[in-house]
Write a protein that holds these residues in place. Structure first.
Motif, short mmCIF file in Angstrom:
data_model
loop_
_atom_site.label_atom_id
_atom_site.label_comp_id
_atom_site.label_asym_id
_atom_site.label_seq_id
_atom_site.Cartn_x
_atom_site.Cartn_y
_atom_site.Cartn_z
N SER A 42 0.84 -1.18 0.00
CA SER A 42 0.00 0.00 0.00
C SER A 42 0.88 1.25 0.00
O SER A 42 1.84 1.33 0.78
CB SER A 42 -0.87 -0.03 1.26
N ILE A 43 0.58 2.20 -0.89
CA ILE A 43 1.37 3.44 -0.97
C ILE A 43 0.47 4.67 -1.04
O ILE A 43 -0.61 4.63 -1.61
CB ILE A 43 2.33 3.44 -2.19
N ASP A 44 0.97 5.74 -0.47
CA ASP A 44 0.34 7.05 -0.59
C ASP A 44 0.79 7.61 -1.94
O ASP A 44 1.97 7.89 -2.15
CB ASP A 44 0.81 7.94 0.56
N LEU A 45 -0.13 7.75 -2.85
CA LEU A 45 0.20 8.18 -4.21
C LEU A 45 0.81 9.58 -4.26
O LEU A 45 1.50 9.92 -5.22
CB LEU A 45 -1.04 8.12 -5.10
N ASN A 46 0.60 10.38 -3.23
CA ASN A 46 1.18 11.74 -3.20
C ASN A 46 2.70 11.72 -3.23
O ASN A 46 3.32 12.72 -3.58
CB ASN A 46 0.71 12.49 -1.95
N TYR A 47 3.30 10.60 -2.85
CA TYR A 47 4.76 10.51 -2.76
C TYR A 47 5.40 9.65 -3.85
O TYR A 47 6.58 9.32 -3.75
CB TYR A 47 5.17 9.97 -1.39
N HIS A 48 4.63 9.29 -4.88
CA HIS A 48 5.14 8.39 -5.91
C HIS A 48 4.80 8.88 -7.31
O HIS A 48 4.20 8.15 -8.11
CB HIS A 48 4.63 6.97 -5.67
N LYS A 49 5.20 10.11 -7.62
CA LYS A 49 4.91 10.72 -8.92
C LYS A 49 5.46 9.87 -10.07
O LYS A 49 4.80 9.73 -11.10
CB LYS A 49 5.50 12.12 -8.97
N ASP A 50 6.66 9.31 -9.90
CA ASP A 50 7.25 8.50 -10.97
C ASP A 50 6.38 7.29 -11.30
O ASP A 50 6.18 6.97 -12.47
CB ASP A 50 8.65 8.03 -10.58
N LEU A 51 5.87 6.61 -10.27
CA LEU A 51 5.00 5.46 -10.51
C LEU A 51 3.69 5.88 -11.17
O LEU A 51 3.20 5.20 -12.07
CB LEU A 51 4.69 4.73 -9.20
N ILE A 52 3.15 7.00 -10.72
CA ILE A 52 1.90 7.50 -11.31
C ILE A 52 2.09 7.75 -12.80
O ILE A 52 1.24 7.37 -13.61
CB ILE A 52 1.45 8.80 -10.60
N GLU A 53 3.19 8.37 -13.16
CA GLU A 53 3.45 8.66 -14.57
C GLU A 53 3.76 7.40 -15.36
O GLU A 53 3.24 7.21 -16.46
CB GLU A 53 4.60 9.66 -14.69
N GLU A 54 4.59 6.52 -14.80
CA GLU A 54 4.99 5.31 -15.53
C GLU A 54 3.80 4.41 -15.83
O GLU A 54 3.69 3.87 -16.92
CB GLU A 54 6.04 4.54 -14.73
N TYR A 55 2.91 4.24 -14.86
CA TYR A 55 1.78 3.33 -15.05
C TYR A 55 0.48 4.07 -15.34
O TYR A 55 -0.59 3.47 -15.38
CB TYR A 55 1.64 2.41 -13.84
N GLU A 56 0.57 5.38 -15.56
CA GLU A 56 -0.57 6.21 -15.92
C GLU A 56 -1.75 6.02 -14.97
O GLU A 56 -2.89 5.80 -15.40
CB GLU A 56 -0.97 5.94 -17.38
N VAL A 57 -1.48 6.11 -13.69
CA VAL A 57 -2.51 5.99 -12.67
C VAL A 57 -3.45 7.18 -12.82
O VAL A 57 -3.03 8.33 -12.83
CB VAL A 57 -1.89 5.95 -11.26
N ARG A 58 -4.74 6.88 -12.97
CA ARG A 58 -5.72 7.90 -13.29
C ARG A 58 -6.42 8.50 -12.08
O ARG A 58 -6.93 9.61 -12.14
CB ARG A 58 -6.77 7.33 -14.24
N SER A 59 -6.51 7.73 -10.99
CA SER A 59 -7.22 8.24 -9.82
C SER A 59 -6.90 7.38 -8.61
O SER A 59 -6.26 6.33 -8.71
CB SER A 59 -8.73 8.25 -10.07
N ALA A 60 -7.37 7.83 -7.48
CA ALA A 60 -7.25 7.06 -6.24
C ALA A 60 -8.67 6.76 -5.78
O ALA A 60 -9.55 7.61 -5.92
CB ALA A 60 -6.51 7.87 -5.19
N PRO A 61 -8.89 5.56 -5.28
CA PRO A 61 -7.94 4.46 -5.08
C PRO A 61 -7.58 3.78 -6.40
O PRO A 61 -8.35 3.81 -7.36
CB PRO A 61 -8.70 3.50 -4.17
N ALA A 62 -6.41 3.17 -6.39
CA ALA A 62 -5.93 2.45 -7.57
C ALA A 62 -5.33 1.12 -7.13
O ALA A 62 -4.52 1.07 -6.22
CB ALA A 62 -4.89 3.26 -8.31
#
Length: 106
Positions: free
Chosen positions: A52-72
């Motif tokens: 489990s991760i707080d998406l606020n601290y993982h910009k690189d992962l958000i961009e790499e996997y194109e995370v669109r929203s939370a929860p994911a």
């Protein structure tokens, strides 16, 4: 569940583990809290763990996997993203998602 703090650690685990389950949330997201409760129930029923991760601290992962929203919920097999879940819907729905994911991995 296991909390991770560094993106590099998570990326390494995604690449090295046969199956990897990543749950991304935002602390102020009420839906995230409900989704995680459902995920906890399913993980107890099915006997798997997830990170489990707080998406606020993982910009690189958000961009790499194109995370669109939370929860994911991101499901990885052999280093590849094979499924994303954004609408958790219900415990039954999540149970079916994991039936498919865990069976395909065996």
């Amino acid at each position: 569940m296991m909390k991770e703090s560094r993106t590099i650690d998570i990326t390494s685990r995604i690449q090295s583990e046969e199956t990897f389950i990543l749950y991304g949330y935002a602390p102020i997201c009420a839906n995230c809290q409900i989704a995680e409760r459902m995920l906890d129930i399913v993980s107890d029923m099915k006997g798997f763990s997830y990170t489990s991760i707080d998406l606020n601290y993982h910009k690189d992962l958000i961009e790499e996997y194109e995370v669109r929203s939370a929860p994911a919920l991101l499901l990885f097999r052999d280093g590849r993203l094979v499924r994303e879940v954004y609408a958790f819907q219900s415990v039954l729905h999540l149970s079916e998602v994991f039936d498919d994911f865990l069976v395909d991995g065996q």
